[in-house]
Write a protein that holds these residues in place. Sequence first.
Motif, PDB file in Angstrom:
ATOM      1  N   ALA A  78       0.900  -1.040  -0.056  1.00 45.24           N
ATOM      2  CA  ALA A  78       0.116  -0.175  -0.004  1.00 45.24           C
ATOM      3  C   ALA A  78       0.846   1.256  -0.026  1.00 45.24           C
ATOM      4  O   ALA A  78       2.088   1.260   0.498  1.00 45.24           O
ATOM      5  N   ALA A  79       0.352   2.333  -0.583  1.00 46.68           N
ATOM      6  CA  ALA A  79       1.270   3.590  -0.190  1.00 46.68           C
ATOM      7  C   ALA A  79       1.205   3.861   0.903  1.00 46.68           C
ATOM      8  O   ALA A  79       0.396   3.373   1.996  1.00 46.68           O
ATOM      9  N   ALA A  80       2.465   4.653   1.375  1.00 46.32           N
ATOM     10  CA  ALA A  80       2.871   4.890   2.787  1.00 46.32           C
ATOM     11  C   ALA A  80       2.142   6.186   3.206  1.00 46.32           C
ATOM     12  O   ALA A  80       2.637   7.244   3.516  1.00 46.32           O
ATOM     13  N   ASP A  81       0.767   6.043   3.177  1.00 45.36           N
ATOM     14  CA  ASP A  81      -0.328   7.383   3.609  1.00 45.36           C
ATOM     15  C   ASP A  81      -0.571   6.931   4.849  1.00 45.36           C
ATOM     16  O   ASP A  81      -1.602   5.834   5.231  1.00 45.36           O
ATOM     17  N   ILE A  82       0.031   7.393   6.009  1.00 46.22           N
ATOM     18  CA  ILE A  82      -0.077   6.817   7.313  1.00 46.22           C
ATOM     19  C   ILE A  82      -0.269   8.086   8.342  1.00 46.22           C
ATOM     20  O   ILE A  82       0.102   9.323   8.167  1.00 46.22           O
ATOM     21  N   THR A  83      -1.381   7.766   9.446  1.00 54.36           N
ATOM     22  CA  THR A  83      -1.693   8.683  10.239  1.00 54.36           C
ATOM     23  C   THR A  83      -1.557   8.057  11.653  1.00 54.36           C
ATOM     24  O   THR A  83      -1.700   7.008  12.041  1.00 54.36           O
ATOM     25  N   VAL A  84      -0.711   8.895  12.652  1.00 57.18           N
ATOM     26  CA  VAL A  84      -0.734   8.702  13.726  1.00 57.18           C
ATOM     27  C   VAL A  84      -1.499   9.291  14.909  1.00 57.18           C
ATOM     28  O   VAL A  84      -1.340  10.506  15.012  1.00 57.18           O
ATOM     29  N   LEU A  85      -2.051   8.494  15.789  1.00 57.71           N
ATOM     30  CA  LEU A  85      -2.893   8.978  16.600  1.00 57.71           C
ATOM     31  C   LEU A  85      -2.398   9.039  18.004  1.00 57.71           C
ATOM     32  O   LEU A  85      -1.897   7.977  18.637  1.00 57.71           O
ATOM     33  N   ASP A  86      -2.670  10.123  18.729  1.00 60.30           N
ATOM     34  CA  ASP A  86      -2.269  10.344  19.991  1.00 60.30           C
ATOM     35  C   ASP A  86      -3.373  10.025  21.003  1.00 60.30           C
ATOM     36  O   ASP A  86      -4.599  10.492  20.608  1.00 60.30           O
ATOM     37  N   LEU A  87      -3.426   8.933  21.735  1.00 57.90           N
ATOM     38  CA  LEU A  87      -4.514   8.394  22.274  1.00 57.90           C
ATOM     39  C   LEU A  87      -4.943   9.248  23.617  1.00 57.90           C
ATOM     40  O   LEU A  87      -5.651   8.643  24.273  1.00 57.90           O
ATOM     41  N   ALA A  88      -4.151  10.138  23.893  1.00 58.29           N
ATOM     42  CA  ALA A  88      -4.253  11.097  25.052  1.00 58.29           C
ATOM     43  C   ALA A  88      -4.059  12.482  24.835  1.00 58.29           C
ATOM     44  O   ALA A  88      -3.510  13.242  25.540  1.00 58.29           O
ATOM     45  N   SER A  89      -4.848  12.914  23.725  1.00 56.07           N
ATOM     46  CA  SER A  89      -4.617  14.149  23.241  1.00 56.07           C
ATOM     47  C   SER A  89      -5.159  15.645  23.762  1.00 56.07           C
ATOM     48  O   SER A  89      -4.736  16.761  23.787  1.00 56.07           O
ATOM     49  N   THR A  90      -6.279  15.109  24.766  1.00 61.64           N
ATOM     50  CA  THR A  90      -6.725  16.366  25.803  1.00 61.64           C
ATOM     51  C   THR A  90      -6.765  15.756  27.126  1.00 61.64           C
ATOM     52  O   THR A  90      -6.808  14.277  27.430  1.00 61.64           O
ATOM     53  N   SER A  91      -6.876  16.503  28.145  1.00 56.39           N
ATOM     54  CA  SER A  91      -6.993  16.015  29.570  1.00 56.39           C
ATOM     55  C   SER A  91      -8.230  15.137  29.543  1.00 56.39           C
ATOM     56  O   SER A  91      -8.258  14.195  30.431  1.00 56.39           O
ATOM     57  N   ALA A  92      -9.395  15.516  28.924  1.00 56.53           N
ATOM     58  CA  ALA A  92     -10.547  14.786  28.873  1.00 56.53           C
ATOM     59  C   ALA A  92     -10.465  13.350  28.467  1.00 56.53           C
ATOM     60  O   ALA A  92     -10.691  12.296  28.985  1.00 56.53           O
ATOM     61  N   ILE A  93      -9.532  13.391  27.410  1.00 56.10           N
ATOM     62  CA  ILE A  93      -9.491  12.195  26.730  1.00 56.10           C
ATOM     63  C   ILE A  93      -8.528  11.032  27.589  1.00 56.10           C
ATOM     64  O   ILE A  93      -8.773   9.930  27.742  1.00 56.10           O
ATOM     65  N   ALA A  94      -7.527  11.758  27.930  1.00 51.40           N
ATOM     66  CA  ALA A  94      -6.507  11.205  28.688  1.00 51.40           C
ATOM     67  C   ALA A  94      -6.922  10.627  29.882  1.00 51.40           C
ATOM     68  O   ALA A  94      -6.612   9.532  30.366  1.00 51.40           O
ATOM     69  N   GLN A  95      -7.885  11.138  30.895  1.00 52.77           N
ATOM     70  CA  GLN A  95      -8.403  10.765  31.888  1.00 52.77           C
ATOM     71  C   GLN A  95      -9.106   9.316  31.747  1.00 52.77           C
ATOM     72  O   GLN A  95      -9.461   8.552  32.656  1.00 52.77           O
ATOM     73  N   ARG A  96      -9.879   9.398  30.678  1.00 52.47           N
ATOM     74  CA  ARG A  96     -10.664   8.235  30.187  1.00 52.47           C
ATOM     75  C   ARG A  96      -9.769   7.119  29.489  1.00 52.47           C
ATOM     76  O   ARG A  96      -9.799   5.787  30.101  1.00 52.47           O
TER      77      ARG A  96
END
Length: 430
Positions: A377-395
């Motif tokens: 596949a084409a190297a079209d890649i996205t990297v997701l931070d799974l703790a990008s906000t304090s609301a998300i990180a605490q969950r």
Amino acid sequence: MTQHLLLGQTLGFSGNPLTGAWQDAVQFNSAGGVLVADGKIVATGDGATLRQAYPQALATNYGNALITAGFVDAHMHYPQTGIIASWGKQLIDWLNTYTFPEESQFGDKTYADDVADRALDLALAHGTTTLTSFCTIHPQSVDAFFEAAAARNMAVVAGKTCMDRNAPDSLRDTAKTAYDDSKALLEKWHGKGRATYAITPRFSPTSTPDQLTALGALWAEHPHCLMQTHLSEQLPEIAWMRSLFPNARDYLDTYEAFGLLGTNGLYGHAIHLEDREIARLSEMGAAVVHCPTSNTFIGSGLFDLLGLAKASISIGLATDTGGGSSFSMLRTMAAAYEIGQLRGTALHPAQLMWLATEGSADALKMSGKIGHLGAGAAADITVLDLASTSAIAQRSGRAKDVWDALFPTIMMGDDRAIKDVWIAGKRWAA
Ligand SMILES: [Zn+2]
């Protein structure tokens, strides 16, 4: 040739989690690696093993971030970038009040260039590596979009929107100019670099039978191109369609009768379908595109995702900017989840991620080429931070597994969750 090795949690797919058990379709590695060279993904697997096998590769360690295929938006309108979140209208009034005045400005190439640049940069900032866009009736709006995509080496799909009735004078072509302009643009852009052309009647209410016939003929001459349009979005629209095409069996028939139903067809929305339409879409191997934020924002209805998947219809996922209310495919997945809930089904995060990558690629007939975290596949890649906000990180901090960690980002994430984006093997920098 420089090799890059991306290390982190990796998520890919080996099957369709909508039609089989999602557990059988996912390829997840909590310490994975993706080897990239010459614009393509060369290998995926265990990070440490790949590091040992390719010691010369330049390594980027993303830690606990999730490496996935870049998001593929299978239906949007880049000319509507500036009118996203415009208040208070349903489909037909929304077109007349907001869309048509804005689209009238795209005969000005400088204006089109500016909006195309903005739309593509916004997409990349949100982790979207492929856009599938309607342009305006102006050929220069198509040039602007493909030129801007080529400058970023992005795989995109686009076409000149054709309308020869029920639109202002400034936005009407004719059957002949729609054919001639589309043909010239198709010959100029289709297959050039990473560009794919889609023949693009806006929807049957804004095209005369003559124009639909001309575009059907063009598609028959160039069957390798895609064809994109809208289908059964709102009930008043369907009533309008019936008054314009009194002999049509149903909405799909207003395309089918003019040679505009085929395997390479992409039908946006497809909410209020009749049984015959579902059977014909399935039989033809055509794709429908789910635009959930648009469907709730414009008040269109609740798409039957699982019903259509069960009918073996290919389904892509899309923002439908600016009828859609977000540039983010994360927010789009969240809206798909919410619509699923209103229909009594909780879609699994694996199913949502599949739709935003593999599902859309499949709808575009680009399976294995884009939207896929796997060799070739084409190297079209996205990297997701799974703790990008304090609301998300605490969950996500109390998550039991990757799905529990990922779901808060799907539901609550935005461009802050996009840690990195690679396009054709090169790291994108804004
Ligand atoms: Zn649309």
